[in-house]
Scaffold this active site. Structure first.
Site, PDB file in Angstrom:
ATOM      1  N   VAL A  56      -0.798  -1.769  -4.476  1.00  0.00           N
ATOM      2  CA  VAL A  56       0.018  -1.697  -4.751  1.00  0.00           C
ATOM      3  C   VAL A  56       0.557  -0.738  -6.092  1.00  0.00           C
ATOM      4  CG1 VAL A  56       2.415  -3.147  -5.418  1.00  0.00           C
ATOM      5  CG2 VAL A  56       0.665  -3.896  -3.631  1.00  0.00           C
ATOM      6  N   ALA A 101       0.382  -0.423 -10.932  1.00  0.00           N
ATOM      7  CA  ALA A 101      -0.476  -0.349 -10.305  1.00  0.00           C
ATOM      8  C   ALA A 101      -1.185  -1.630 -10.304  1.00  0.00           C
ATOM      9  CB  ALA A 101      -0.785   0.680  -9.907  1.00  0.00           C
ATOM     10  N   LYS A 102      -1.800  -1.901  -8.956  1.00  0.00           N
ATOM     11  CA  LYS A 102      -3.084  -3.475  -8.793  1.00  0.00           C
ATOM     12  C   LYS A 102      -3.343  -2.982  -7.703  1.00  0.00           C
ATOM     13  CE  LYS A 102      -5.029  -7.024 -11.162  1.00  0.00           C
ATOM     14  NZ  LYS A 102      -4.830  -6.525 -12.615  1.00  0.00           N
ATOM     15  N   GLY A 103      -4.726  -3.626  -7.235  1.00  0.00           N
ATOM     16  CA  GLY A 103      -5.766  -3.356  -6.540  1.00  0.00           C
ATOM     17  C   GLY A 103      -6.618  -4.562  -5.920  1.00  0.00           C
ATOM     18  N   ASP A 142     -11.059  -5.396 -12.340  1.00  0.00           N
ATOM     19  CA  ASP A 142     -10.541  -7.177 -12.403  1.00  0.00           C
ATOM     20  C   ASP A 142     -11.629  -7.894 -11.696  1.00  0.00           C
ATOM     21  OD1 ASP A 142      -7.741  -7.926 -13.361  1.00  0.00           O
ATOM     22  OD2 ASP A 142      -8.410  -8.746 -11.190  1.00  0.00           O
TER      23      ASP A 142
END
Ligand code: NAD
Length: 411
Positions: A56, A101-103, A142
């Site tokens: 995202v 953002a992050k995934g 992460d």
């Protein structure tokens, strides 16, 4: 309340203070792009498995988007979306030139072999390589990912786009990484804890601290605060909590965990307490550094610490946040408290782009400078406007992102 709603709740509270229009609120909270890809790999058994990967990209008005990549069985679009938005506010509050953002991939990383982790990582990059890049979106580690995955990401991305070490951060130090990245989040939590207790008029030597979680963030926080002569009276991990009234021997606990596959199981340097009881100890500072959502409306009234430093992402549910704030508990919010990691990621990216190596002293000095300046700004705004530190942090961040959005031209 779902994860994204919780971020929206804090955003709205700060947006009210800033008198933001509803159109601007929608613009700033709507993610720019959400991608879901199929990640099918052959397992070591020869079986085919299909996983779902997400990225995202929330906002890029202040620079390339930045955020970690999480491998965890509970990963879903709502969680990734909320963490992507938090990254936008985190990079803005510390004023580094990034968006958010992050995934994530919905997979239990502990059940994957080394080769399966490599295959899944490379396959995911095959699916998203054309929407990431050093000027576009820069992943980082992460939960469930670390330097190894970051090295595979760089290598896989380079196969498509040529040599680009700045496409990902958190890489191994000997492979375009930066010294001090691993300790950065915990060190940052420690630096900011000292700043906050200083502003509240306490001395570190007399400060009693309890830390939940003894992984990357919790252990480095404990180490830093112990060095600063705070009394770390409780630590914990999945195996439970360990408490000593006179202060734990943190170097001993660190050696124990290092020799015991990063676990405190069987540690005899303190009395046993449960993870739930640790949150309710009579301490000056409580630092949740493990999971999200550990302080809820059910246990908020039992928390005795007058200061909570949110080392983990979203460890306090919004209703509990209200209960604590109403009774005067100070909370240093996650978007500021754990921003040391993304700050040193930024130094790594800058180093990669300069083809120049930074040393540990320089990294630590610059980290201190960035966090001190962000802390002062948030603290002063919270005093001036008589709002919580969380609302002040969101106000600083939203103002920056909003201003950049307007300056760039909205339509
Ligand atoms: P980690 O996996 O290294 O460590 C997590 C720790 O929490 C371990 O000690 C584990 O045993 C413990 N734990 C797990 N479940 C628990 C439970 N039910 N009760 C008590 N302890 C439990 O993870 P980390 O990198 O230290 O991250 C911790 C938190 O900080 C996460 O919320 C993460 O999103 C956040 N965070 C991490 C970074 C970073 O740079 N690592 C940056 C920003 C935010």
């Amino acid at each position: 309340m779902k994860a994204f709603e919780a971020v929206q709740h804090y955003f709205d509270r700060a947006a009210d203070q800033l008198a933001l229009t509803s159109n601007m609120r929608t613009l700033l909270m709507t993610p720019k792009r959400e991608v879901q890809v199929q990640v099918s790999i052959e397992m070591d058994s020869g079986e085919l498995h299909t996983f779902i990967g997400y990225r995202v990209q929330h906002d890029d008005s202040r620079g390339p988007m930045k955020g970690g990549l999480r491998y965890h069985h509970e990963v879903d679009l709502d969680e990734v979306r909320s963490l992507a938005a938090l990254m936008t506010w985190k990079t803005a509050v510390v004023n580094i030139p990034y968006g958010g953002a992050k995934g994530g991939i919905a997979v239990d990383a502990r059940k994957l072999s080394h080769r399966e982790r490599e295959r899944i990582t490379r396959k995911f990059i095959d699916g998203i390589h054309d929407i990431i890049g050093p000027d576009v979106d820069i992943p980082a580690p992460d939960m469930g990912t670390g330097p190894e995955e970051m090295a595979w990401i760089m290598n896989q991305y380079n196969k498509y786009h040529g040599f680009n070490p700045g496409v990902v951060t958190g890489k191994p130090v000997e492979y375009y990484g930066i010294p001090g990245r691993e300790e950065a989040t915990g060190r940052g939590v420690g630096i900011l804890t000292l700043k906050t207790i200083g502003r509240l008029g306490h001395k570190s030597q007399k400060t009693r601290v309890a830390i939940q979680g003894f992984g990357n963030v919790g252990s480095h926080t404990a180490d830093f605060l112990h060095e600063a002569e705070c009394k770390v009276v409780a630590i914990s991990d999945l195996s439970g909590g360990y408490y000593r009234e006179s202060g734990l021997d943190i170097p001993d606990a660190l050696r124990y965990a290092a020799a015991n596959s990063h676990s405190l199981a069987g540690y005899s340097g303190g009395d046993h307490v449960t993870n739930e009881a640790l949150l309710e100890l009579d301490v000056h500072v409580l630092i949740p550094a493990a999971l999200g959502g550990v302080i809820t409306a059910e246990n908020a009234d039992k928390v005795r610490a007058p200061l909570i430093i949110e080392a983990a992402n979203a460890p306090i549910r919004p209703d509990a946040d209200d209960m604590l704030t109403n009774r005067g508990v100070r909370i240093l919010p996650d978007i500021l408290a754990n921003s040391g990691g993304v700050t040193v990621s930024y130094f790594e990216w800058a180093q990669n782009r300069q083809y120049y190596n930074w040393n540990l002293d320089r990294v630590r000095q610059e980290l201190d400078r960035v966090l001190t300046s962000a802390f002062e700004e948030v603290w002063n705004l919270s005093q001036e406007r008589q709002v919580s530190l969380r609302t002040a942090a969101f106000m600083v961040a939203i103002s920056r992102v909003g201003r950049a959005t307007v300056l760039a031209g909205i339509t």
